[in-house]
Design a protein around this motif. Structure first.
Motif, PDB file in Angstrom:
ATOM      1  N   GLU A   1       0.827  -1.218   0.000  1.00 45.01           N
ATOM      2  CA  GLU A   1       0.000   0.000   0.000  1.00 45.01           C
ATOM      3  C   GLU A   1       0.850   1.253   0.000  1.00 45.01           C
ATOM      4  N   LEU A   2       1.972   1.219   0.720  1.00 44.31           N
ATOM      5  CA  LEU A   2       2.835   2.396   0.826  1.00 44.31           C
ATOM      6  C   LEU A   2       3.487   2.725  -0.511  1.00 44.31           C
TER       7      LEU A   2
ATOM      8  N   LYS B   1       2.200   2.502  -3.309  1.00 46.26           N
ATOM      9  CA  LYS B   1       1.222   3.155  -4.167  1.00 46.26           C
ATOM     10  C   LYS B   1       1.244   4.669  -4.015  1.00 46.26           C
ATOM     11  N   ILE B   2       1.702   5.135  -2.846  1.00 46.63           N
ATOM     12  CA  ILE B   2       1.716   6.581  -2.602  1.00 46.63           C
ATOM     13  C   ILE B   2       3.123   7.163  -2.561  1.00 46.63           C
ATOM     14  N   ASP B   3       4.139   6.316  -2.361  1.00 40.98           N
ATOM     15  CA  ASP B   3       5.521   6.797  -2.297  1.00 40.98           C
ATOM     16  C   ASP B   3       6.389   5.943  -3.213  1.00 40.98           C
TER      17      ASP B   3
ATOM     18  N   TYR C   1       9.609   5.863   7.296  1.00 34.83           N
ATOM     19  CA  TYR C   1       8.395   5.597   8.055  1.00 34.83           C
ATOM     20  C   TYR C   1       8.677   4.454   9.036  1.00 34.83           C
TER      21      TYR C   1
ATOM     22  N   THR D   1      -1.390   3.256   6.644  1.00 32.95           N
ATOM     23  CA  THR D   1      -1.162   3.947   5.376  1.00 32.95           C
ATOM     24  C   THR D   1      -1.570   5.416   5.458  1.00 32.95           C
ATOM     25  N   THR D   2      -2.690   5.693   6.097  1.00 32.24           N
ATOM     26  CA  THR D   2      -3.151   7.073   6.267  1.00 32.24           C
ATOM     27  C   THR D   2      -2.157   7.882   7.091  1.00 32.24           C
TER      28      THR D   2
ATOM     29  N   GLU E   1       0.957   8.489   4.977  1.00 34.52           N
ATOM     30  CA  GLU E   1       0.707   9.473   3.922  1.00 34.52           C
ATOM     31  C   GLU E   1       0.835  10.893   4.460  1.00 34.52           C
TER      32      GLU E   1
ATOM     33  N   MET F   1       4.547  11.779   4.550  1.00 31.59           N
ATOM     34  CA  MET F   1       5.339  11.719   3.322  1.00 31.59           C
ATOM     35  C   MET F   1       6.008  13.044   2.950  1.00 31.59           C
TER      36      MET F   1
END
Length: 230
Positions: free
Chosen positions: A56-57, A59-61, A109, A211-212, A215, A218
């Motif tokens: 999941e991480l 996908k955003i980083d 993280y 994940t939230t 995010e 980040m």
């Protein structure tokens, strides 16, 4: 890339938390050896959880694209050579998600699993002198940007702000008290943490929560790595 050998689970198993609780009460090699099979199951559960967080991480980083789950988790054995605490094992399971793996000095993280003391967070903890100098310079040059990152509604709602427990009482060398970024420049670490409950750890919403939280971190991670990553 994370491979499909990991089960798609969204929480940690209660048995993993129970193992850590029992380990805290029996932190010795004899007990650990007698319960090694339980440890191996807990270790596999935690690695599986870390793998799913990483999916999941990524996908955003995208900076974590090449990171593998085993590069994120720490050994349970403690290094007792220079510690007054001679307990041979950690009472927690940790994972550090950062470019190049947990041994790299870059910002990242962090997830900490320990019954009644778990937390989600990240940043860079106690950087060495040269890295600290570069971070302070980056903040000094881009104070408005840095302040904007740690002042967003989302960041403050989740973390409250940066952890200021490790901080100089006077301005660091080369900076004046009237510098607009002075309270940031006094920091010796640049981290933010948010506690989570035992109930969170075994909830189906755990990975979404992690994940939230990540995010929201980040922009801070990327700002810090702009200073320390060559």
């Amino acid at each position: 890339m994370c491979t499909n050998i990991y089960n798609k689970l969204f929480m940690l198993q209660a048995s993993t938390l129970l193992f850590l609780k029992n380990l805290a009460a029996n932190n010795n090699k004899t007990w650990f050896d007698a319960n090694r099979k339980i440890y191996e199951n807990a270790k596999a559960d935690y690695l599986n959880f870390v793998a799913n967080v990483l999916i999941e991480l990524k996908k955003i980083d995208t900076s974590l694209e090449l990171l593998e789950p085993k590069q994120c988790v720490f050994r349970i054995n403690r290094d007792v050579r220079f510690s007054k605490n001679k307990d041979p094992y950690k009472n927690n399971m940790g994972a550090h998600f950062t470019m190049g793996g947990k041994k790299q000095p870059s910002a990242g993280y962090y997830f900490h699993c320990q019954p009644n003391e778990s937390f989600i967070g990240g940043g860079i903890w106690m950087p060495i002198a040269d890295e600290l100098k570069r971070i302070r310079q980056e903040i000094d040059y881009n104070c408005a940007e840095f302040n904007g990152i740690v002042s967003t509604t989302k960041f403050k709602k989740i973390y409250g702000g940066l952890d200021a427990s490790a901080k100089l009482s006077r301005p660091p060398k080369g900076y004046e008290e009237n510098n607009e970024a002075i309270e940031f420049l006094k920091l010796k670490s640049f981290t933010a943490i948010a506690p989570i409950t035992n109930e969170d750890l075994t909830s189906k919403g755990l990975i979404k929560k992690v994940t939230t939280h990540f995010e929201a971190l980040m922009p801070l991670i990327h700002f810090l790595n702009r200073a320390v990553v060559a």
